[in-house]
Design an enzyme around this catalytic site. Structure first.
Site, mmCIF file in Angstrom:
data_model
loop_
_atom_site.group_PDB
_atom_site.id
_atom_site.type_symbol
_atom_site.label_atom_id
_atom_site.label_comp_id
_atom_site.label_asym_id
_atom_site.label_seq_id
_atom_site.Cartn_x
_atom_site.Cartn_y
_atom_site.Cartn_z
ATOM 1 N N GLY A 12 0.810 -1.219 0.000
ATOM 2 C CA GLY A 12 0.000 0.000 0.000
ATOM 3 C C GLY A 12 0.843 1.270 0.000
ATOM 4 N N ASP A 13 0.152 2.393 -0.149
ATOM 5 C CA ASP A 13 0.761 3.731 -0.115
ATOM 6 C C ASP A 13 1.814 3.945 -1.192
ATOM 7 O OD1 ASP A 13 -0.818 4.175 2.098
ATOM 8 O OD2 ASP A 13 0.764 3.605 3.511
ATOM 9 N N LYS A 16 -1.001 5.506 -5.397
ATOM 10 C CA LYS A 16 -2.128 5.192 -6.288
ATOM 11 C C LYS A 16 -3.004 6.422 -6.505
ATOM 12 C CE LYS A 16 -3.376 1.913 -3.402
ATOM 13 N NZ LYS A 16 -2.211 1.922 -2.497
ATOM 14 N N GLY A 40 -5.845 5.463 2.420
ATOM 15 C CA GLY A 40 -5.644 6.915 2.418
ATOM 16 C C GLY A 40 -4.939 7.251 1.126
ATOM 17 N N HIS A 41 -5.654 7.851 0.198
ATOM 18 C CA HIS A 41 -5.089 8.137 -1.124
ATOM 19 C C HIS A 41 -4.890 9.649 -1.259
ATOM 20 C CE1 HIS A 41 -6.836 4.104 -2.790
ATOM 21 N NE2 HIS A 41 -5.981 3.946 -1.815
ATOM 22 N N THR A 42 -3.636 10.042 -1.454
ATOM 23 C CA THR A 42 -3.296 11.471 -1.431
ATOM 24 C C THR A 42 -3.238 12.065 -2.823
ATOM 25 O OG1 THR A 42 -1.903 10.923 0.457
ATOM 26 C CG2 THR A 42 -1.644 13.138 -0.495
ATOM 27 N N THR A 136 -5.545 -0.781 11.007
ATOM 28 C CA THR A 136 -5.865 0.637 11.141
ATOM 29 C C THR A 136 -6.929 0.861 12.223
ATOM 30 O OG1 THR A 136 -7.536 0.424 9.418
ATOM 31 C CG2 THR A 136 -5.337 1.130 8.717
ATOM 32 N N GLN A 230 -5.009 -0.471 -0.893
ATOM 33 C CA GLN A 230 -3.949 -1.326 -0.332
ATOM 34 C C GLN A 230 -2.977 -1.778 -1.435
ATOM 35 O OE1 GLN A 230 -7.468 -2.240 0.875
ATOM 36 N NE2 GLN A 230 -6.979 -0.504 2.158
HETATM 37 P P1 GDP Z 1 -1.729 5.602 -1.968
HETATM 38 O O1 GDP Z 1 -2.373 5.049 -0.746
HETATM 39 O O2 GDP Z 1 -1.126 4.552 -2.835
HETATM 40 O O3 GDP Z 1 -2.625 6.519 -2.753
HETATM 41 O O4 GDP Z 1 -0.492 6.477 -1.455
HETATM 42 P P2 GDP Z 1 -0.514 7.542 -0.254
HETATM 43 O O5 GDP Z 1 -1.216 8.743 -0.709
HETATM 44 O O6 GDP Z 1 -0.960 6.908 1.005
HETATM 45 O O7 GDP Z 1 1.026 7.805 -0.061
HETATM 46 C C1 GDP Z 1 1.839 8.248 -1.102
HETATM 47 C C2 GDP Z 1 2.532 9.533 -0.657
HETATM 48 O O8 GDP Z 1 3.555 9.833 -1.581
HETATM 49 C C3 GDP Z 1 1.616 10.742 -0.655
HETATM 50 O O9 GDP Z 1 2.011 11.612 0.347
HETATM 51 C C4 GDP Z 1 1.857 11.357 -2.034
HETATM 52 O O10 GDP Z 1 1.573 12.753 -2.058
HETATM 53 C C5 GDP Z 1 3.311 11.092 -2.199
HETATM 54 N N1 GDP Z 1 3.788 10.924 -3.579
HETATM 55 C C6 GDP Z 1 3.191 10.280 -4.625
HETATM 56 N N2 GDP Z 1 4.035 10.249 -5.693
HETATM 57 C C7 GDP Z 1 5.156 10.886 -5.294
HETATM 58 C C8 GDP Z 1 6.416 11.145 -5.940
HETATM 59 O O11 GDP Z 1 6.661 10.780 -7.072
HETATM 60 N N3 GDP Z 1 7.352 11.800 -5.196
HETATM 61 C C9 GDP Z 1 7.137 12.198 -3.917
HETATM 62 N N4 GDP Z 1 8.118 12.846 -3.286
HETATM 63 N N5 GDP Z 1 5.979 11.943 -3.276
HETATM 64 C C10 GDP Z 1 5.018 11.291 -3.966
HETATM 65 P P1 IMO Z 2 -3.831 2.429 0.838
HETATM 66 O O1 IMO Z 2 -5.022 2.193 -0.043
HETATM 67 C C1 IMO Z 2 -0.996 0.896 3.770
HETATM 68 C C2 IMO Z 2 -2.440 -2.231 6.461
HETATM 69 C C3 IMO Z 2 -2.499 -1.886 7.922
HETATM 70 C C4 IMO Z 2 -2.229 -3.247 8.528
HETATM 71 C C5 IMO Z 2 -2.966 -4.188 7.583
HETATM 72 C C6 IMO Z 2 -4.350 -4.604 8.054
HETATM 73 O O2 IMO Z 2 -3.715 3.813 1.350
HETATM 74 O O3 IMO Z 2 -2.590 1.931 0.167
HETATM 75 P P2 IMO Z 2 -6.668 -3.307 8.205
HETATM 76 O O4 IMO Z 2 -7.066 -2.071 8.940
HETATM 77 O O5 IMO Z 2 -6.857 -3.224 6.735
HETATM 78 O O6 IMO Z 2 -7.281 -4.538 8.768
HETATM 79 O O7 IMO Z 2 -5.080 -3.460 8.474
HETATM 80 O O8 IMO Z 2 -3.074 -3.500 6.350
HETATM 81 N N1 IMO Z 2 -3.166 -1.311 5.549
HETATM 82 C C7 IMO Z 2 -2.569 -0.407 4.773
HETATM 83 N N2 IMO Z 2 -1.267 -0.045 4.678
HETATM 84 N N3 IMO Z 2 -1.916 1.473 2.949
HETATM 85 C C8 IMO Z 2 -3.197 1.090 3.015
HETATM 86 O O9 IMO Z 2 -4.127 1.528 2.146
HETATM 87 C C9 IMO Z 2 -3.584 0.144 3.990
HETATM 88 N N4 IMO Z 2 -4.770 -0.395 4.337
HETATM 89 C C10 IMO Z 2 -4.493 -1.297 5.285
HETATM 90 O O10 IMO Z 2 -1.524 -0.941 8.273
HETATM 91 O O11 IMO Z 2 -0.868 -3.545 8.443
HETATM 92 MG MG MG Z 3 -2.312 5.296 1.328
#
Ligand code: GDP
Ligand code: IMO
Ligand code: MG
Length: 430
Positions: A12-13, A16, A40-42, A136, A230
């Site tokens: 995850g993170d 996306k 959490g999608h930023t 979470t 995720q």
């Molecule tokens: P998601 O859950 O896959 O949508 O990702 P998150 O939003 O949880 O986390 C990704 C983080 O990386 C966020 O704070 C974005 O703003 C940041 N981000 C995405 N692409 C880039 C990149 O190419 N460079 C940097 N420095 N940050 C990025």
């Molecule tokens: P996005 O969409 C990162 C992780 C939790 C934990 C495990 C199980 O932003 O990429 P849960 O609450 O789903 O039962 O927790 O999965 N987890 C994530 N880690 N990004 C996420 O979503 C996540 N959603 C769940 O931290 O390890």
């Molecule tokens: Mg995220």
């Protein structure tokens, strides 16, 4: 080919949200197919938009900023209706045009997360002690368990007061039978009912048979983007079980979670130029030293949902190749490449197993005991965040991308060099 599926490749993170916001400019429907508000999608929005700046979406799909895009919460998602109402409110406050029934739809078949699920999730984590998953705490696992156990409530129930009361009573009877002996507070059924009915009233215009909407849209040639939450290694079936989430977060979930039949589609895997993980569980290339801390600082690696520090490590080609294969990835988007400025560029190409053998396959067991075999390439010191052309990247950066492609067997079609919408290097589709 009108359908594109975007999935996270590791835990995850991966970025996306940013990539989906970018792709949504040329999309008619953006559809979340799994997970809940654990995601959490930023999005980092440009100044010309009313919602300028950082926007974190938890349930609402990441196409919401584009005026022409219909955003759909599919049946595979678990919906906390109270949270969804708050998220819509937050978007209104940010000046974004969100209207249930027009640009935001929710599947009537999606299951509901209740206060009971949150309580159960947090209690189960405590009870697991050292073996905790690091969830979470948002009730995701218990809500999906109740769906499987056939006592769950669906979003469509929120608009049917008699049915809702009956279903809620049935569920509360079962929960209270567990909560009482465990010393947890019993459920306040009247309060829950009142809150759910109020949320149902708010959400009603957007509650639809989303599967039919999407099948019709596809038949009409509309462009559909399926938004994974995720990542593949958090997938209930294919991930690092039991340290996973409770849904099918790889491509497999895209069909069951939307009601669209399997059909030809393009799958894009999102992966960082390094690796991160929040919560517990094995992470072969994790760095426990100051380099890990330095990557966390450079990438501001703190969870978008819980604010927890993300664990950081080197790119893991073994894990990425596995997830790419499981998800049928056609190409990768490599994100956060700018973060690696000034770091050595390292990637794991195989694992040494506890018995001394070497493998390039991701094992289903003992992942915590493997020793990653890491190669190092020279790094780059230049600021690459303004680069938009692959050939303008430093040679060392291009060599790293080539090494990733070589060791994963996957093409890197796009590179992200910053959180902003336009900070992308497109190399054309494969
Ligand atoms: P998601 O859950 O896959 O949508 O990702 P998150 O939003 O949880 O986390 C990704 C983080 O990386 C966020 O704070 C974005 O703003 C940041 N981000 C995405 N692409 C880039 C990149 O190419 N460079 C940097 N420095 N940050 C990025
Ligand atoms: P996005 O969409 C990162 C992780 C939790 C934990 C495990 C199980 O932003 O990429 P849960 O609450 O789903 O039962 O927790 O999965 N987890 C994530 N880690 N990004 C996420 O979503 C996540 N959603 C769940 O931290 O390890
Ligand atoms: Mg995220």
């Amino acid at each position: 080919m009108p359908t594109t599926c975007v999935v996270g490749i590791l835990w995850g993170d991966e970025g996306k949200g940013k990539v989906i916001d970018h792709l949504a400019a040329e999309t008619d429907y953006v559809v979340r197919f799994g997970g809940g508000h654990n995601a959490g999608h930023t999005l980092v929005l440009p100044p010309e938009l009313a919602g300028e700046g950082k926007l974190v979406l938890h349930l609402v799909p990441s196409g919401i900023v584009h005026p022409h895009t219909v955003n759909v919460i599919g049946n595979g998602v678990v919906v906390d209706p109270l949270h969804l109402c708050e998220e819509v409110e937050m978007l209104h406050k940010r000046g974004l045009d969100v209207e249930l029934g027009r640009n935001l739809l929710v599947s009537e078949r999606a299951h509901v997360i209740l206060e009971a699920h949150r309580r159960q999730d947090q209690w189960a984590e405590q009870a697991r002690g050292k073996g905790r998953i690091g969830t979470t705490g948002r009730g995701i696992g218990p809500a999906y368990s109740d769906r499987c156990g056939r006592i769950g409530l669906r979003v469509g129930d929120l608009c049917r007061p008699d049915q809702l009361r009956e279903a809620l009573d049935g569920l509360a009877d079962q929960k209270d039978a567990l909560f009482g002996p465990a010393g947890l507070e019993l459920l306040d059924r009247e309060q829950m009912l009142e809150q759910l009915l109020a949320a149902g009233d708010r959400l009603r215009p957007g509650i639809v048979d989303a599967g039919k909407v999407l099948r019709d849209a596809r038949a009409a040639g509309k462009r559909i983007l399926l938004e994974g939450a995720q990542g593949c290694l958090l997938d209930l079936e294919h991930g690092t079980y039991p340290f996973v989430t409770s849904s099918h977060s790889s491509t497999g979930g895209a069909f069951s979670g939307t009601g669209m039949p399997p059909h030809q589609m393009r799958t894009i895997g999102i992966v960082k130029a390094y690796a991160t993980r929040v919560g517990e569980g094995p992470f072969p290339t994790e760095l426990h030293d100051e380099t890990g801390d330095a990557i966390r600082k450079a990438g501001n690696e703190y969870g978008s949902t819980t604010g927890r520090p993300r664990r950081c490590g080197w790119f893991d080609a073994v894990a990425v190749r596995y997830s790419g294969a499981v998800s049928g990835v056609d190409e990768l988007v490599l994100t956060c490449f700018d973060v690696l400025r000034g770091f050595p560029l390292r990637l794991a190409t195989s694992y040494r197993m506890p018995d001394g053998s070497e493998t390039t396959d991701l094992p289903a067991f003992d992942l915590g005991a493997v020793e990653p075999q890491v190669v190092e390439l020279p790094g780059f010191d230049e600021d690459i965040s303004t680069v938009r052309d692959f050939d303008a990247l430093p040679q060392t950066a291009r060599d790293y991308v080539a090494a990733i492609e070589h060791h994963t067997g996957l093409r890197v079609g796009t590179i992200s060099v910053g959180p902003g919408r336009d900070q992308l290097i497109r190399r054309g589709t494969a």
